[in-house]
Design a protein around this motif. Sequence first.
Motif, PDB file in Angstrom:
ATOM      1  N   PRO A 100     -23.161 -30.837  -9.769  1.00  0.00           N
ATOM      2  CA  PRO A 100     -24.146 -31.769  -9.215  1.00  0.00           C
ATOM      3  C   PRO A 100     -25.470 -31.119  -8.839  1.00  0.00           C
ATOM      4  N   ALA A 101     -25.484 -29.807  -8.595  1.00  0.00           N
ATOM      5  CA  ALA A 101     -26.723 -29.138  -8.207  1.00  0.00           C
ATOM      6  C   ALA A 101     -27.581 -28.749  -9.410  1.00  0.00           C
ATOM      7  N   VAL A 102     -27.024 -28.863 -10.618  1.00  0.00           N
ATOM      8  CA  VAL A 102     -27.788 -28.476 -11.819  1.00  0.00           C
ATOM      9  C   VAL A 102     -27.896 -29.679 -12.755  1.00  0.00           C
ATOM     10  N   LEU A 103     -26.946 -29.868 -13.674  1.00  0.00           N
ATOM     11  CA  LEU A 103     -27.047 -30.961 -14.639  1.00  0.00           C
ATOM     12  C   LEU A 103     -26.332 -32.230 -14.209  1.00  0.00           C
ATOM     13  N   GLY A 104     -25.403 -32.112 -13.293  1.00  0.00           N
ATOM     14  CA  GLY A 104     -24.726 -33.302 -12.809  1.00  0.00           C
ATOM     15  C   GLY A 104     -24.050 -34.118 -13.891  1.00  0.00           C
ATOM     16  N   GLY A 105     -23.502 -33.429 -14.893  1.00  0.00           N
ATOM     17  CA  GLY A 105     -22.804 -34.134 -15.961  1.00  0.00           C
ATOM     18  C   GLY A 105     -23.680 -34.650 -17.076  1.00  0.00           C
ATOM     19  N   HIS A 106     -24.993 -34.511 -16.983  1.00  0.00           N
ATOM     20  CA  HIS A 106     -25.888 -34.949 -18.051  1.00  0.00           C
ATOM     21  C   HIS A 106     -25.834 -33.976 -19.226  1.00  0.00           C
ATOM     22  N   ARG A 107     -26.187 -34.465 -20.409  1.00  0.00           N
ATOM     23  CA  ARG A 107     -26.137 -33.630 -21.600  1.00  0.00           C
ATOM     24  C   ARG A 107     -27.502 -33.456 -22.273  1.00  0.00           C
ATOM     25  N   ALA A 108     -28.545 -33.998 -21.692  1.00  0.00           N
ATOM     26  CA  ALA A 108     -29.897 -33.833 -22.229  1.00  0.00           C
ATOM     27  C   ALA A 108     -30.824 -33.423 -21.090  1.00  0.00           C
ATOM     28  N   LEU A 109     -31.556 -32.347 -21.292  1.00  0.00           N
ATOM     29  CA  LEU A 109     -32.495 -31.884 -20.282  1.00  0.00           C
ATOM     30  C   LEU A 109     -33.822 -31.556 -20.961  1.00  0.00           C
ATOM     31  N   GLY A 110     -34.894 -31.796 -20.247  1.00  0.00           N
ATOM     32  CA  GLY A 110     -36.192 -31.559 -20.866  1.00  0.00           C
ATOM     33  C   GLY A 110     -37.274 -31.354 -19.835  1.00  0.00           C
ATOM     34  N   GLN A 111     -38.415 -30.887 -20.328  1.00  0.00           N
ATOM     35  CA  GLN A 111     -39.566 -30.701 -19.463  1.00  0.00           C
ATOM     36  C   GLN A 111     -40.842 -30.878 -20.278  1.00  0.00           C
ATOM     37  N   LEU A 112     -41.859 -31.249 -19.556  1.00  0.00           N
ATOM     38  CA  LEU A 112     -43.170 -31.484 -20.134  1.00  0.00           C
ATOM     39  C   LEU A 112     -44.183 -30.764 -19.264  1.00  0.00           C
ATOM     40  N   LEU A 113     -44.886 -29.813 -19.842  1.00  0.00           N
ATOM     41  CA  LEU A 113     -45.905 -29.059 -19.113  1.00  0.00           C
ATOM     42  C   LEU A 113     -47.281 -29.466 -19.623  1.00  0.00           C
ATOM     43  N   ILE A 114     -48.148 -29.876 -18.693  1.00  0.00           N
ATOM     44  CA  ILE A 114     -49.510 -30.284 -19.050  1.00  0.00           C
ATOM     45  C   ILE A 114     -50.485 -29.412 -18.278  1.00  0.00           C
ATOM     46  N   VAL A 115     -51.368 -28.741 -19.009  1.00  0.00           N
ATOM     47  CA  VAL A 115     -52.394 -27.892 -18.405  1.00  0.00           C
ATOM     48  C   VAL A 115     -53.756 -28.462 -18.788  1.00  0.00           C
ATOM     49  N   ARG A 116     -54.551 -28.809 -17.784  1.00  0.00           N
ATOM     50  CA  ARG A 116     -55.888 -29.351 -18.000  1.00  0.00           C
ATOM     51  C   ARG A 116     -56.819 -28.766 -16.949  1.00  0.00           C
ATOM     52  N   PRO A 117     -58.000 -28.295 -17.327  1.00  0.00           N
ATOM     53  CA  PRO A 117     -58.919 -27.700 -16.349  1.00  0.00           C
ATOM     54  C   PRO A 117     -59.241 -28.639 -15.190  1.00  0.00           C
ATOM     55  N   GLU A 118     -59.305 -29.948 -15.448  1.00  0.00           N
ATOM     56  CA  GLU A 118     -59.678 -30.884 -14.386  1.00  0.00           C
ATOM     57  C   GLU A 118     -58.608 -30.992 -13.305  1.00  0.00           C
ATOM     58  N   PHE A 119     -57.394 -30.560 -13.585  1.00  0.00           N
ATOM     59  CA  PHE A 119     -56.354 -30.592 -12.564  1.00  0.00           C
ATOM     60  C   PHE A 119     -56.644 -29.614 -11.421  1.00  0.00           C
ATOM     61  N   ALA A 120     -57.513 -28.642 -11.667  1.00  0.00           N
ATOM     62  CA  ALA A 120     -57.859 -27.698 -10.596  1.00  0.00           C
ATOM     63  C   ALA A 120     -58.544 -28.406  -9.439  1.00  0.00           C
ATOM     64  N   GLU A 121     -59.344 -29.422  -9.743  1.00  0.00           N
ATOM     65  CA  GLU A 121     -60.066 -30.158  -8.705  1.00  0.00           C
ATOM     66  C   GLU A 121     -59.289 -31.376  -8.215  1.00  0.00           C
ATOM     67  N   ALA A 122     -58.484 -31.968  -9.102  1.00  0.00           N
ATOM     68  CA  ALA A 122     -57.742 -33.180  -8.725  1.00  0.00           C
ATOM     69  C   ALA A 122     -56.322 -33.080  -9.261  1.00  0.00           C
ATOM     70  N   PRO A 123     -55.472 -32.283  -8.614  1.00  0.00           N
ATOM     71  CA  PRO A 123     -54.094 -32.130  -9.104  1.00  0.00           C
ATOM     72  C   PRO A 123     -53.299 -33.421  -8.940  1.00  0.00           C
ATOM     73  N   PRO A 124     -52.482 -33.778  -9.932  1.00  0.00           N
ATOM     74  CA  PRO A 124     -51.633 -34.964  -9.783  1.00  0.00           C
ATOM     75  C   PRO A 124     -50.638 -34.762  -8.644  1.00  0.00           C
ATOM     76  N   PRO A 125     -50.318 -35.799  -7.923  1.00  0.00           N
ATOM     77  CA  PRO A 125     -49.369 -35.662  -6.809  1.00  0.00           C
ATOM     78  C   PRO A 125     -47.936 -35.544  -7.312  1.00  0.00           C
ATOM     79  N   ALA A 126     -47.102 -34.906  -6.510  1.00  0.00           N
ATOM     80  CA  ALA A 126     -45.667 -34.881  -6.798  1.00  0.00           C
ATOM     81  C   ALA A 126     -45.103 -36.290  -6.634  1.00  0.00           C
ATOM     82  N   ARG A 127     -44.196 -36.659  -7.531  1.00  0.00           N
ATOM     83  CA  ARG A 127     -43.590 -37.982  -7.413  1.00  0.00           C
ATOM     84  C   ARG A 127     -42.310 -38.027  -8.246  1.00  0.00           C
ATOM     85  N   PRO A 128     -41.361 -38.861  -7.843  1.00  0.00           N
ATOM     86  CA  PRO A 128     -40.152 -39.038  -8.652  1.00  0.00           C
ATOM     87  C   PRO A 128     -40.437 -39.945  -9.839  1.00  0.00           C
ATOM     88  N   LEU A 129     -39.678 -39.758 -10.907  1.00  0.00           N
ATOM     89  CA  LEU A 129     -39.739 -40.638 -12.075  1.00  0.00           C
ATOM     90  C   LEU A 129     -38.329 -41.155 -12.321  1.00  0.00           C
TER      91      LEU A 129
END
Length: 255
Positions: free
Chosen positions: A188-217
């Motif tokens: 439960p502390a890692v995959l919790g029985g799921h079989r698909a895991l992924g990540q999306l990394l977005i790097v944009r210079p404008e995030f330095a001045e206005a970083p997106p807030p943390a939020r659940p999806l």
Amino acid sequence: MDGVTTAGVRATARIAARADGRGATALPVLDGEGPIALRRTRGHGDEARVMLVGAMSGPLGNDRLAVEATVAEGARLHVGSAAATIALPGQAKGEAHYDVRLRVAGGGELHWLPEQLISAAGSDLRVASDVALEPGARLVFREEQVLGRVGERPGRLTSRLTVRLGGRTLLDQEVSCGPGAPGGWDGPAVLGGHRALGQLLIVRPEFAEAPPPARPLGEYAAVHPLAGPAVLVSALAPDALRLRRILDEALGSFD
């Protein structure tokens, strides 16, 4: 290609993108090798597009495969793949390696959006993605991993992602799943029985001045601002289709 031996396949595919001076992106280097063929497809505006095409099964046991992409200042490159990559056991014993090495200059932009990596039963694969960005570079990097085909147990999969911006580490993380991985990987502390895991990394210079807030999806995905002009979306899902839907919706929210 470095060769095919009883120790497995050795091959590196290379892509280089640069601005052509006429408002488009040229590809002076497009060199597929071994199991990885490269095909240029129709671009969009000033963006060049390349498709990774699997020319043979792999990665198999003890293979050492790599893809390198370099994006120069003013160039825009989009890299996808024609189908999922499936790690298989093969006849040669030993861990297979699949390395991704990406370099983006300031003012360059790379969208790295391949299809899923599937860890089939009996396989043993180590993936290492190394991304080096200069200040002012832009990046969209997607990574999706599926543990086992339908109805089968997963193979052993270890994946490390290292991202540096201007020589400073922006992200360095590793996950290991499947038989022989550290205990608790499916708990439960890692995959919790799921079989698909992924990540999306977005790097944009404008995030330095206005970083997106943390939020659940939803219940098993979240947006994490990083200490730099970047945001990481991490997600778990029961299957590849639902994982892609989560990551696509996340990417669309930043457009």
